[in-house]
Design a protein around this motif. Structure first.
Motif, PDB file in Angstrom:
ATOM      1  N   SER A 249      11.258  -2.739  -8.340  1.00  0.00           N
ATOM      2  CA  SER A 249      11.915  -1.533  -8.839  1.00  0.00           C
ATOM      3  C   SER A 249      11.155  -0.975 -10.038  1.00  0.00           C
ATOM      4  O   SER A 249      11.130   0.228 -10.260  1.00  0.00           O
ATOM      5  CB  SER A 249      13.386  -1.804  -9.178  1.00  0.00           C
ATOM      6  OG  SER A 249      13.519  -2.265 -10.497  1.00  0.00           O
ATOM      7  N   ALA A 252       8.357   0.821  -8.483  1.00  0.00           N
ATOM      8  CA  ALA A 252       8.897   2.046  -7.892  1.00  0.00           C
ATOM      9  C   ALA A 252       9.168   3.078  -8.983  1.00  0.00           C
ATOM     10  O   ALA A 252       8.966   4.282  -8.781  1.00  0.00           O
ATOM     11  CB  ALA A 252      10.175   1.735  -7.116  1.00  0.00           C
ATOM     12  N   TRP A 277      16.639   1.062  -5.860  1.00  0.00           N
ATOM     13  CA  TRP A 277      15.848  -0.160  -6.070  1.00  0.00           C
ATOM     14  C   TRP A 277      16.462  -1.056  -7.140  1.00  0.00           C
ATOM     15  O   TRP A 277      16.657  -2.243  -6.941  1.00  0.00           O
ATOM     16  CB  TRP A 277      14.420   0.199  -6.489  1.00  0.00           C
ATOM     17  CG  TRP A 277      13.551   0.434  -5.308  1.00  0.00           C
ATOM     18  CD1 TRP A 277      13.293   1.632  -4.731  1.00  0.00           C
ATOM     19  CD2 TRP A 277      12.860  -0.549  -4.542  1.00  0.00           C
ATOM     20  NE1 TRP A 277      12.481   1.460  -3.641  1.00  0.00           N
ATOM     21  CE2 TRP A 277      12.194   0.131  -3.504  1.00  0.00           C
ATOM     22  CE3 TRP A 277      12.742  -1.930  -4.622  1.00  0.00           C
ATOM     23  CZ2 TRP A 277      11.422  -0.521  -2.567  1.00  0.00           C
ATOM     24  CZ3 TRP A 277      11.964  -2.590  -3.690  1.00  0.00           C
ATOM     25  CH2 TRP A 277      11.314  -1.896  -2.668  1.00  0.00           C
TER      26      TRP A 277
END
Ligand code: UDP
Ligand code: MG
Length: 314
Positions: A249, A252, A277
């Motif tokens: 995450s 991301a 995420w």
């Protein structure tokens, strides 16, 4: 001289019972003659709630051979592992050494003598190990072997290619009786006992008669029991996965922010993708963490003995 008890769990084994009884009685007689076991050694058939004539046949055998054949009748079908345990714990107080074997004679009775020799050489547990599985179907062989490998991966100690054909001394069975768990997976429990152990090797044969009482459903249940009774690794895997996704995450986030500032995104995409995420990772992490505690509780409630003293010098 040591009194031997051969423990045989039987579920709907009417076709094979007499054959098994005869083969095992001959084995006993041979060993008695060679002076390796006591004359009052016996076979203990455990009737696991059979729906056929298995119990009547056991009674008949007992009438014909009152010393050599004994029987235990369980009140209902409890499954192989429990039936075997019932037999071992019953035999414990009547014998000095036990050997467990299936009723279908797939395990070679010829190696029983070698087991006894290894017992006399000072081993408390002697595992019967299948050398080859030529007679098993391709399906049974591959699934079984995948199962042993998976167990090892999960950190459960088992003896490769050993099922429940095994010799146990009286003190090994006594120590086993201290393991009070209800989710039984005997193959995983025996190595926990410790003591001196050895193996004998044999080729697994076809069933002498009758059909397998272990359909795929029961095999899968046994495999799941084996893993879930011995390993909390699956829980740790959830935790690990949670960590991994949190890390993802972050990556991301970097990617989403770059996209946001370069201006190639639909409004709302950045916050949405970040939440998905991050929240996903957080949830897995939380479940994994709770799981860790449950895993500990699970291990505690088993009340397994924490150690097993083999010898004290004083
Ligand atoms: N068995 C049992 N209870 C059950 C199923 C099987 O006592 O619910 C016994 C069965 O009679 C045999 C042994 O467990 O003595 C092993 O079963 P089987 O030979 O059918 O398994 P396989 O060799 O096919 O894996
Ligand atoms: Mg079998």
């Amino acid at each position: 001289m040591d009194r031997l008890a051969i423990v045989v769990p039987c579920y709907n084994e009417e076709e094979v019972l007499k054959i098994a009884s005869k083969a095992l009685r001959e084995t006993l007689e041979d060993l008695v003659q060679k002076g390796k076991i006591a004359e009052d050694s016996f076979i203990l058939f455990v009737n696991d709630g059979s729906k056929d004539r298995t119990w009547e046949l056991i009674e008949e055998e007992h009438r014909e051979h009152p010393v050599q054949v004994c029987g235990v009748k369980l009140a209902g079908n409890v499954g192989h592992q429990f039936a075997l345990t019932a037999g071992l714990l019953t035999a414990k107080d009547m014998s000095d050494v036990t050997i467990s074997i299936d009723a279908d004679l797939q395990d070679d009775v010829a190696v029983i003598e070698e087991m006894i020799d290894k017992f006399h050489a000072g081993n408390d547990i002697v595992y019967g190990v299948r050398r080859e599985r030529k007679t098993d179907t391709f399906f049974k062989r591959t699934t079984a072997q995948a199962f042993y490998k998976l167990m090892a991966l999960m950190g459960v100690k088992t003896v490769y290619n050993h099922a429940d054909f095994r010799l146990m001394s009286r003190r090994a069975v006594e120590q086993f009786s201290q393991y009070r768990e209800t989710n039984l997976f005997l193959r995983g429990m025996m190595p926990l006992i410790g003591y001196e152990t050895d193996c004998v090797y044999y080729d697994r044969k076809e069933r002498a008669a009758g059909t397998s009482k272990y359909p795929l459903k029961k095999m899968l249940a046994l495999a799941f029991d084996g893993i879930s009774s011995f390993s909390v690794k699956p829980i740790s895997m959830i935790l690990g996965m949670g960590f991994l996704i949190i890390v993802c995450s972050i990556l991301a986030a970097v990617y989403a922010l770059i996209s946001f500032f370069t201006g190639h995104v639909v409004p709302g995409w950045t916050s949405l993708i970040l939440s998905i995420w991050f929240l996903g990772g957080l949830q897995l992490l939380a479940i994994g963490l709770v799981g860790q505690y449950i895993g500990k509780i699970y291990i505690e409630v088993k009340h397994r003995p924490r150690y097993n003293i083999e010898k004290i010098l004083k």
